[in-house]
Design an enzyme around this catalytic site. Structure first.
Site, PDB file in Angstrom:
ATOM      1  CB  SER A  10      -0.871   0.021   1.244  1.00  0.00           C
ATOM      2  OG  SER A  10      -1.202  -1.282   1.608  1.00  0.00           O
ATOM      3  CB  VAL A  28       8.874   6.042  -2.907  1.00  0.00           C
ATOM      4  CG1 VAL A  28       9.842   7.218  -2.779  1.00  0.00           C
ATOM      5  CG2 VAL A  28       8.745   5.326  -1.560  1.00  0.00           C
ATOM      6  CE  LYS A  55       7.110   4.362   2.782  1.00  0.00           C
ATOM      7  NZ  LYS A  55       8.119   3.621   3.572  1.00  0.00           N
ATOM      8  CG  ASP A  62      14.283  -6.131   7.347  1.00  0.00           C
ATOM      9  OD1 ASP A  62      13.269  -5.770   6.720  1.00  0.00           O
ATOM     10  OD2 ASP A  62      15.087  -6.986   6.907  1.00  0.00           O
TER      11      ASP A  62
HETATM   12  C1  LIG Z   1      15.822   3.784  -7.107  1.00  0.00           C
HETATM   13  N1  LIG Z   1      15.900   5.168  -6.649  1.00  0.00           N
HETATM   14  C2  LIG Z   1      15.758   5.617  -5.359  1.00  0.00           C
HETATM   15  C3  LIG Z   1      15.901   6.997  -5.399  1.00  0.00           C
HETATM   16  N2  LIG Z   1      15.843   7.902  -4.365  1.00  0.00           N
HETATM   17  C4  LIG Z   1      15.070   7.762  -3.243  1.00  0.00           C
HETATM   18  N3  LIG Z   1      14.418   6.581  -3.039  1.00  0.00           N
HETATM   19  C5  LIG Z   1      13.654   6.437  -1.937  1.00  0.00           C
HETATM   20  N4  LIG Z   1      13.004   5.245  -1.723  1.00  0.00           N
HETATM   21  C6  LIG Z   1      13.242   4.104  -2.624  1.00  0.00           C
HETATM   22  C7  LIG Z   1      11.940   3.327  -2.873  1.00  0.00           C
HETATM   23  C8  LIG Z   1      12.175   2.085  -3.731  1.00  0.00           C
HETATM   24  C9  LIG Z   1      13.219   1.168  -3.099  1.00  0.00           C
HETATM   25  C10 LIG Z   1      14.517   1.922  -2.870  1.00  0.00           C
HETATM   26  C11 LIG Z   1      14.312   3.177  -2.027  1.00  0.00           C
HETATM   27  C12 LIG Z   1      13.542   7.532  -1.022  1.00  0.00           C
HETATM   28  C13 LIG Z   1      12.870   7.780   0.203  1.00  0.00           C
HETATM   29  C14 LIG Z   1      12.018   6.891   0.918  1.00  0.00           C
HETATM   30  N5  LIG Z   1      11.320   6.174   1.492  1.00  0.00           N
HETATM   31  C15 LIG Z   1      13.194   9.061   0.591  1.00  0.00           C
HETATM   32  N6  LIG Z   1      14.019   9.616  -0.322  1.00  0.00           N
HETATM   33  C16 LIG Z   1      14.245   8.709  -1.310  1.00  0.00           C
HETATM   34  N7  LIG Z   1      15.015   8.828  -2.410  1.00  0.00           N
HETATM   35  C17 LIG Z   1      16.117   7.319  -6.732  1.00  0.00           C
HETATM   36  N8  LIG Z   1      16.105   6.209  -7.466  1.00  0.00           N
END
Ligand SMILES: Cn1cc(Nc2nc(NC3CCCCC3)c3c(C#N)c[nH]c3n2)cn1
Length: 279
Positions: A22, A25, A39, A133
């Site tokens: 659910s 991002v 998110k 984790d």
């Molecule tokens: C692949 N990718 C990731 C980014 N940057 C990024 N990913 C975030 N989550 C991703 C969600 C999918 C799994 C990996 C972490 C968050 C975040 C949270 N929660 C807060 N800031 C973020 N920035 C750019 N490309």
């Protein structure tokens, strides 16, 4: 183009970064073309305990902003009975994807990222939070340094098999400490054994092992049951091929000790020569 409004501010969705059950991002832009991550969590299907775990995670994330730059910035959030929006700084990439794209890591990046991970986990430990984790997908690279994006408090929303977040390592056993597997006290299902901080040290050691040897210590064992057995089997030797950085070798061997009482502590890791001696 889709937009998201949080506390009256409008954000333009550029792309979806990840999706799991659910939660989603997004990468978004504000009216000044500033990049953020949002998110979104759909609470319609969530039970009260799950909602509470998310509120708890947000309170801690909000509070720990003050203590370390290695904790992802949370600029704002909006919680209603049906959804959560969290406005955060956006990383260029998560560590899991970054590692997958390159099997070897240059020694300087590795040492710098290790320092960032230790600082982030030390910060949450100092506030009584045990992640339990930890894996590369919990860290994102923001302007060249690693930041922790979650504390393992919010319940894993039921992973959605079609999700792109599937490879965000939800449910991987490769970083699981032996004591979490042997810990018989925790009732099955929900509660992960958060028995002690040393469990996070084991997981961090597995991440560093992967940055050193290109794979996690038990990666080659594909059968999940056999993998769990090997993790707890003291007669199953973890291989440490010789490397020139002897300090790094010592850190790896000290983190991947199966008995948590004999395992190095996070405090000792912060004082370890690997972090202070060059090269
Ligand atoms: C692949 N990718 C990731 C980014 N940057 C990024 N990913 C975030 N989550 C991703 C969600 C999918 C799994 C990996 C972490 C968050 C975040 C949270 N929660 C807060 N800031 C973020 N920035 C750019 N490309």
């Amino acid at each position: 183009n889709e937009t998201i409004t949080i506390k009256g501010k409008q954000f333009f969705i550029l792309k979806i970064i990840g999706r799991g059950g659910s939660s989603k991002v997004y990468q978004v832009l504000d009216h000044k073309k500033q990049l953020f991550a949002v998110k979104y969590v759909d609470l319609e299907e969530a039970d009260a305990q799950t909602v509470e775990s998310y509120k708890n995670e947000i309170q801690h994330l909000n509070h720990l902003q003050l203590y370390s730059d290695q904790i992802i910035k949370l600029y704002d959030y909006e919680i209603t009975n049906s959804y959560i929006y969290m406005l955060m700084e956006c990383g260029n990439l998560d560590l899991n994807t970054w590692l997958r794209n390159r099997k070897t890591v240059n020694p300087l990046d590795r040492k710098f990222y290790w320092r960032n991970m230790l600082e982030a986990v030390h910060t949450i430990h100092n506030h009584g939070i045990i992640h339990s984790d930890l894996k590369p997908a919990n860290f994102v690279i923001v302007n060249g340094s690693l930041k922790l994006i979650d504390f393992g408090i919010a319940n894993r929303l039921q992973p959605d098999v079609t999700s792109i977040m599937r490879d965000s390592q939800v449910g991987t056993l490769n970083y699981m400490p032996p004591e979490a597997i042997k810990d018989t006290s925790s009732q099955p299902g929900k509660s992960r054994s958060k028995i002690c901080k040393k469990g996070d040290v084991w997981s961090l050691g597995c991440i560093l092992y992967c940055m050193t040897y290109g794979k996690t210590p038990f990666k080659s064992i594909t059968n999940q049951i056999a993998k769990l057995q090997a993790i707890i089997d003291t007669s199953y030797p973890i291989e440490f091929p010789d490397i020139s950085e002897k300090d790094l070798l010592d850190v790896l061997k000290s983190c991947l000790v199966r008995n948590p009482r004999e395992r190095i502590s996070l405090k000792e890791l912060l004082d370890h020569p690997y972090l202070h001696h060059s090269p």
